[in-house]
Design a protein around this motif. Structure first.
Motif, PDB file in Angstrom:
ATOM      1  N   PHE A  88       1.102   8.502  -3.146  1.00  0.00           N
ATOM      2  CA  PHE A  88       0.312   7.278  -3.270  1.00  0.00           C
ATOM      3  C   PHE A  88       0.526   6.395  -2.053  1.00  0.00           C
ATOM      4  O   PHE A  88       1.657   6.232  -1.584  1.00  0.00           O
ATOM      5  N   PHE A 102      -2.697   0.068  -5.446  1.00  0.00           N
ATOM      6  CA  PHE A 102      -2.417   1.468  -5.174  1.00  0.00           C
ATOM      7  C   PHE A 102      -3.695   2.257  -4.949  1.00  0.00           C
ATOM      8  O   PHE A 102      -4.749   1.958  -5.528  1.00  0.00           O
ATOM      9  N   THR A 104      -5.666   6.050  -5.154  1.00  0.00           N
ATOM     10  CA  THR A 104      -5.903   6.933  -6.291  1.00  0.00           C
ATOM     11  C   THR A 104      -4.881   8.049  -6.380  1.00  0.00           C
ATOM     12  O   THR A 104      -4.787   8.716  -7.404  1.00  0.00           O
TER      13      THR A 104
ATOM     14  N   TYR B  35       3.865  -2.437 -14.108  1.00  0.00           N
ATOM     15  CA  TYR B  35       2.682  -1.671 -13.755  1.00  0.00           C
ATOM     16  C   TYR B  35       2.293  -0.794 -14.935  1.00  0.00           C
ATOM     17  O   TYR B  35       3.140  -0.367 -15.713  1.00  0.00           O
ATOM     18  N   GLN B  37       0.334   2.881 -15.630  1.00  0.00           N
ATOM     19  CA  GLN B  37      -0.244   4.098 -15.051  1.00  0.00           C
ATOM     20  C   GLN B  37      -0.998   4.837 -16.149  1.00  0.00           C
ATOM     21  O   GLN B  37      -0.400   5.265 -17.139  1.00  0.00           O
ATOM     22  N   LYS B  41      -3.407   8.899 -13.723  1.00  0.00           N
ATOM     23  CA  LYS B  41      -2.355   8.568 -12.757  1.00  0.00           C
ATOM     24  C   LYS B  41      -2.669   7.330 -11.936  1.00  0.00           C
ATOM     25  O   LYS B  41      -1.973   7.062 -10.954  1.00  0.00           O
ATOM     26  N   PHE B  42      -3.685   6.580 -12.317  1.00  0.00           N
ATOM     27  CA  PHE B  42      -4.002   5.374 -11.581  1.00  0.00           C
ATOM     28  C   PHE B  42      -3.015   4.271 -11.939  1.00  0.00           C
ATOM     29  O   PHE B  42      -2.794   3.992 -13.116  1.00  0.00           O
ATOM     30  N   LEU B  43      -2.443   3.636 -10.914  1.00  0.00           N
ATOM     31  CA  LEU B  43      -1.431   2.601 -11.098  1.00  0.00           C
ATOM     32  C   LEU B  43      -2.020   1.234 -10.851  1.00  0.00           C
ATOM     33  O   LEU B  43      -2.652   0.994  -9.819  1.00  0.00           O
TER      34      LEU B  43
END
Lengths: 112, 113
Positions: A88, A102, A104, B35, B37, B41-43
């Protein structure tokens, strides 16, 4: 709103090959971070890039930052299986508050 | 010695319940974060606290409420859990200098049934 895009999203490569992951972002920033995440695990910091032209290297990984192009790259040299992970990039859009946006993520698989 | 720790590691619960996730850092850091997720897997950042003061409060449902009893702890309380809350929640911390990165905890895997 800041957008951070990585490509490719998925990358499968053979051991010994070189490749580059790209991270583009949409607004001005001079602070960019790279993280690694193994499946089911936490995020591990790889690089902190704090100025235009910054380049950092650790082992087979090298990261660079071009703030004018709003682009960072993560270059992998002579890939080995241990580098398989999701990578990332993250951009700090508010200097001081460290609000990270962040990308993807790029899922990297190294094939023996 | 664990730098950023979270409890529990796994949390399975029914819709409508209220649950809390705890985070502690022993690094002496000034700022802590939560955070989320998702399954892709997007944070995304939810909150940050600096020395017990709320700094970042993203657009999250008000069912989520962070609490920082002291600089080393940042807890996350979630009311009336919904299916869409299922995710991995990461706590992170950072020292307030320009060279520092954020250090992430191991994550709490929340599954709402």
């Amino acid at each position: 709103e800041l957008k951070v895009e990585q490509n490719p999203l998925f990358l499968s490569m053979q051991e010994g090959k070189n490749y580059t992951i790209y991270c583009n972002y949409s607004t001005t920033s001079d602070r960019l971070y790279w993280y690694r995440q193994d499946p089911g695990k936490s995020l591990e910091s790889l690089f902190v890039l704090l100025s235009n032209g910054a380049v950092k290297q650790e082992g087979r990984l090298m990261a660079s930052l071009d703030t004018k192009a709003r682009l960072s790259t993560l270059h992998i040299t002579a890939a080995v299986h241990d580098l398989s992970a999701t990578y990332f990039c993250a951009v700090d859009e508010h200097f001081g508050n460290e609000k990270l946006t962040f990308g993807t993520g790029t899922r990297l698989t190294i094939i023996p | 010695d664990t730098a950023v720790s979270q409890t529990p590691k796994y949390l399975v619960t029914q819709m409508g319940n209220d649950k809390s996730i705890k985070c502690e850092q022993n690094l002496g850091h000034d700022t802590m974060y939560w955070y989320k997720q998702d399954s892709k897997k997007f944070l995304k950042i939810m909150f940050s606290y600096n020395n017990k003061e709320l700094i970042i409060n993203e657009t999250v449902p008000n069912r989520f409420s962070p609490k920082s009893p002291d600089k080393a702890h940042l807890n996350l309380h979630i009311n009336s859990l919904e299916l869409g809350d299922s995710a991995v929640y990461f706590c992170a911390s950072r020292r307030d200098t320009t060279q520092e990165t954020q250090y992430f905890g191991p994550g709490t895997r929340l599954l709402v049934l």
